[in-house]
Design a protein around this motif. Sequence first.
Motif, PDB file in Angstrom:
ATOM      1  N   LYS A   7      10.243  71.899  61.265  1.00 16.37           N
ATOM      2  CA  LYS A   7      10.239  70.768  60.360  1.00 16.37           C
ATOM      3  C   LYS A   7       8.701  70.290  60.689  1.00 16.37           C
ATOM      4  CE  LYS A   7      15.036  70.343  58.256  1.00 16.37           C
ATOM      5  NZ  LYS A   7      14.863  69.981  57.169  1.00 16.37           N
ATOM      6  N   TYR A  51      11.889  71.822  54.815  1.00 20.93           N
ATOM      7  CA  TYR A  51      11.050  72.069  55.734  1.00 20.93           C
ATOM      8  C   TYR A  51      10.727  70.598  55.489  1.00 20.93           C
ATOM      9  CZ  TYR A  51       9.919  76.654  54.644  1.00 20.93           C
ATOM     10  OH  TYR A  51      10.308  78.308  54.538  1.00 20.93           O
ATOM     11  N   SER A  52      11.317  70.236  55.233  1.00 23.73           N
ATOM     12  CA  SER A  52      11.051  68.231  55.515  1.00 23.73           C
ATOM     13  C   SER A  52      11.687  67.315  54.564  1.00 23.73           C
ATOM     14  CB  SER A  52       9.465  68.193  55.244  1.00 23.73           C
ATOM     15  OG  SER A  52       9.360  66.365  55.556  1.00 23.73           O
TER      16      SER A  52
END
Length: 294
Positions: A7, A51-52
């Motif tokens: 992340k 991922y975010s």
Amino acid sequence: MEKKIKKYKKVYIEITNRCNLKCSFCPQGVRTPKFMTIDEFRYILDEIKPYSDYIYLHVKGEPLLHPKIVDFLDIAEEKKIKVNITTNGTLIDKVGEKIVDKKAFRQVNFSLHSFDGDIDKIDEDDYLKKILDFTKKSLFLENTYISLRLWNFHEGNKNKNQMEGNRKIIEKIEKYFDLDYKIEDKLIPGHGLKIKNRLYLNTDLEFKWPELYDEYENEDGFCYGLRTQIGVLVDGTVIPCCLDGEGVINLGNILEIPFKEIIEGKRATAIYDGFSNKKAVEELCKKCTFKEKF
């Protein structure tokens, strides 16, 4: 066991590399001016979503110039991604009403030091009033954080003209919000100051973008690029951090290669492993002074 997905705290997405100012601290690039399309933006969000949960509309360029900025915020809301915008603030009177109540809009950073970027075209009082009017409305809605940035301090505050300019800006902020204290009494250059709930004044030393032709070079240091942050330029080029404004460290194009493959690729891995050992492996990283801060 399935590998845990990495992340990132920040994914910088440059929705345009065009800007309406020419600031001394921001090198004029050689890339072709471009606006990211809605389809490109939507695709990029789908790629980075695992991922975010946070994107920053920033690298080079002025994001509020983009004619589809409202649509981008709506798409981010649809994807449940929070948006942070860094802007010079000169267009806030034209765009502010359209974006102030958008649910995806988490934070806006106003680079007040951009006032020096084209001083002949900007009325200081009008410029600040429009930014502070937007800030006041945003704070009333309690939806968004506001950061007023003065990233133009110098070592030992030697630039007297600049310090006087900063003092005038600070005094206008004090007066506008009817503060019962002097900001300068509490302000420590290089640190942030909470003015009131959701409103901050952030100061820092004037920084220099790393460039390959710089004489300075040092391979020792550490960087959070590819650890807590990563960037995507307007043409889809993935870069390790927000200071690679020309895409020198091209890790791959997210519009052509899956994001997962890019961040797990040889070049990205070498950068990550290098900084794990406090060493810069890329020439541009060796030219960057930010790695000496950590």
